[in-house]
Design an enzyme around this catalytic site. Structure first.
Site, PDB file in Angstrom:
ATOM      1  N   SER A 122       0.829  -1.205   0.000  1.00 44.79           N
ATOM      2  CA  SER A 122       0.000   0.000   0.000  1.00 44.79           C
ATOM      3  C   SER A 122       0.859   1.247   0.000  1.00 44.79           C
ATOM      4  O   SER A 122       1.965   1.263   0.580  1.00 44.79           O
ATOM      5  CB  SER A 122      -0.861  -0.022   1.270  1.00 44.79           C
ATOM      6  OG  SER A 122      -1.482   1.223   1.453  1.00 44.79           O
ATOM      7  N   TYR A 149      -1.818   0.295  10.354  1.00 46.21           N
ATOM      8  CA  TYR A 149      -2.066  -0.421   9.096  1.00 46.21           C
ATOM      9  C   TYR A 149      -0.835  -0.323   8.181  1.00 46.21           C
ATOM     10  O   TYR A 149      -0.314  -1.330   7.680  1.00 46.21           O
ATOM     11  CB  TYR A 149      -3.308   0.156   8.400  1.00 46.21           C
ATOM     12  CG  TYR A 149      -3.420  -0.259   6.960  1.00 46.21           C
ATOM     13  CD1 TYR A 149      -3.758  -1.565   6.628  1.00 46.21           C
ATOM     14  CD2 TYR A 149      -3.159   0.635   5.919  1.00 46.21           C
ATOM     15  CE1 TYR A 149      -3.834  -1.968   5.292  1.00 46.21           C
ATOM     16  CE2 TYR A 149      -3.236   0.250   4.595  1.00 46.21           C
ATOM     17  CZ  TYR A 149      -3.574  -1.047   4.290  1.00 46.21           C
ATOM     18  OH  TYR A 149      -3.641  -1.446   2.982  1.00 46.21           O
ATOM     19  N   LYS A 153       1.958  -3.255   6.717  1.00 38.08           N
ATOM     20  CA  LYS A 153       2.285  -3.505   5.300  1.00 38.08           C
ATOM     21  C   LYS A 153       3.794  -3.417   5.080  1.00 38.08           C
ATOM     22  O   LYS A 153       4.381  -4.219   4.352  1.00 38.08           O
ATOM     23  CB  LYS A 153       1.536  -2.507   4.405  1.00 38.08           C
ATOM     24  CG  LYS A 153       0.048  -2.788   4.307  1.00 38.08           C
ATOM     25  CD  LYS A 153      -0.203  -4.098   3.565  1.00 38.08           C
ATOM     26  CE  LYS A 153      -1.628  -4.543   3.580  1.00 38.08           C
ATOM     27  NZ  LYS A 153      -1.846  -5.839   2.940  1.00 38.08           N
TER      28      LYS A 153
END
Ligand code: UDP
Length: 350
Positions: A122, A149, A153
Site C-alpha cells: 500500500s 495499518y 504492510k
C-alpha cells in the site's frame, strides 16, 4: 479436474474487492484462481472463477492443506485487514493478521516449494514523509507510515524481502494507491462493510442512498485545501497483478512497485466528478481532518512501466466514477453502506 494447461494460483483474500477483480483477470489469462478467504469482509458471490476455500490466514494447517491440495504455481496475497481507523484502535489484531498471517503463508510456501509471490502492499507505507504536497512518490521515498495499518504492510514487505534473500522466493510487492471503480461487466465491484472509501460514499450520497458526504479537511497545503489522492481503476490494478506474476525475474528477487496513475485528484474534484456523473450535486459538508490522512499521495508510476510494462489505461477520473456508478446503481452483492431506510432502493436485498 482442472486441465493441465490451467495452472492454479492461490489467491488469499480473493473474495474481496481487488482480489475478485484479479481472480477474473487470472481466469482470462488461463490460470485457475483458487481463493482462500475467511469471508470476514469478502463476499462469497465475488468468487466466480475458481474454488473457494473458507479459511483464516492464522490457521497454518488450513493454508498448508490448501496448498497441498491445489499445488499452486504462485500465490497472490491480498488477505488482510485494511481499515486505517480500526488499526489505530486494534494494532495488535492488525499485526496478528497482516504480519503473523503473512509469516504463516511464507512458511507454508517454503515448506511446499511455491516460489513466486505477489503481495498487496500500500501507498500507506510512505505516509507524508518529508514530501511537498505536489511531489509524486517514487519507491525509494522515505517510508513513514502514518498508521499501524501502514506499519504492518511495511513490516510484511521486509519479511518477504528477507525470505527472498534466504530461500530464493521471488516476490513483487505492489504498493496500491487508491483503488476505485468496478469491473465493467457488473459482476463484481466494491462492497466493503462498513464502506469508508470516498467514491462509493459520494455516489451513495448523490443517489440519496447514503448520508451526506463529509469532506475530511479543507485546510491542507494543497491547491484547493482538500487531500490529494491517486485513484487507480481496479481493472488496471488487476492487470498489474498479472504483470507482476508473469514478469521475468531472477530467483530470490524482491521488487516493490507503485501502482498508481501518476495523477492526483482532490476530494473536491472527486465530489464534482460524481456530481457530473449522477447528474445531481453530491450533498456534502466540510468536516475536520481524519486521523492519519496524509495531505497528498500521488504515485510516480515510472518503475511499474520499466519493470512490469504496466501503466494505467482506465484510470481517468470520469471513467472510474462511471464504472463505480454503474455498480452502485445495481450491485450484484453488498450494499451495506447505504442508509438502511433507503435500502429497498438497492436491487439486492441485504
Ligand atoms: N474522504 C473524505 N470523506 C469520506 C471518505 C474519504 O473526505 O467520507 C477523503 C479522505 O480524507 C482521503 C480521500 O477521501 O483524502 C480518500 O479516502 P479513502 O478512504 O477513499 O482512501 P484512503 O486514501 O484512506 O486509502
Amino acid at each position: 479436474m482442472k486441465a493441465a494447461s490451467q495452472p492454479s494460483v492461490l489467491v488469499t483474500g480473493g473474495a474481496g474487492y481487488i482480489g475478485a477483480h484479479t481472480a477474473k483477470a487470472l481466469h482470462e489469462r488461463g490460470f485457475l484462481p483458487v481463493v482462500f478467504d475467511d469471508l470476514s469482509s469478502g463476499s462469497r458471490e465475488a468468487v466466480r472463477w475458481g474454488p473457494l476455500i473458507q479459511g483464516d490466514l492464522r490457521d497454518r494447517a488450513a493454508l498448508s492443506e490448501a496448498v497441498a491440495t491445489h499445488q499452486p504455481v504462485a500465490v497472490i496475497h491480498f488477505a488482510g485487514l485494511i481499515e486505517v481507523g480500526r488499526s489505530t484502535v486494534s494494532p495488535d489484531l492488525f499485526w496478528e493478521v497482516n504480519v503473523a498471517g503473512t509469516v504463516n503463508l511464507l512458511t507454508v510456501m517454503r515448506e511446499q516449494g511455491v516460489e513466486r509471490l505477489v503481495f498487496s502492499s500500500s501507498a500507506a507505507v510512505y505516509g507524508q514523509g518529508g514530501r511537498g504536497p505536489l511531489e509524486t512518490i517514487a519507491e525509494t521515498a522515505d517510508k513513514a507510515p502514518a498508521s499501524p495499518y501502514g506499519d504492518t504492510k511495511l513490516a510484511a514487505e521486509w519479511m518477504i524481502a528477507a525470505q527472498c534473500r534466504a530461500h530464493g522466493l521471488t516476490a513483487v510487492a505492489l504498493r496500491y494507491f487508491n483503488a476505485a471503480g468496478a469491473d465493467p461487466s457488473g459482476l463484481i465491484g466494491e462492497a466493503h462493510e462498513p464502506e469508508t472509501h470516498l467514491i462509493p460514499l459520494a455516489i451513495a450520497a448523490a443517489l440519496g442512498d447514503g448520508k451526506p458526504l463529509t469532506v475530511f479537511g479543507h485546510d491542507f497545503d494543497t491547491p484547493d485545501g482538500a487531500c490529494l489522492r491517486d485513484y487507480v481503476h481496479v481493472t488496471d490494478l488487476a492487470a498489474a497483478h498479472l504483470a507482476a506474476l508473469t514478469v521475468d525475474l531472477p530467483a530470490g528477487a524482491f521488487e516493490a512497485v507503485n501502482v498508481g496513475s501518476g495523477r492526483g485528484h482532490s476530494v473536491l474534484q472527486v465530489v464534482e466528478a460524481v456530481g457530473r456523473a449522477v447528474g445531481v450535486p453530491v450533498p456534502h459538508a466540510i468536516g475536520p481532518r481524519r486521523a492519519g490522512d496524509p495531505p497528498s499521495l500521488v504515485a510516480d508510476p515510472r518503475r511499474a512501466r520499466e519493470l512490469l510494462g504496466w501503466a494505467a489505461q482506465h484510470s481517468a477520473l470520469d471513467e472510474i466514477v462511471a464504472d463505480a456508478l454503474r455498480w452502485e446503481r445495481e450491485p450484484a452483492y453488498g450494499a451495506g453502506h447505504r442508509d438502511p431506510a433507503n435500502r429497498r432502493r438497492s436491487p439486492t436485498p441485504v
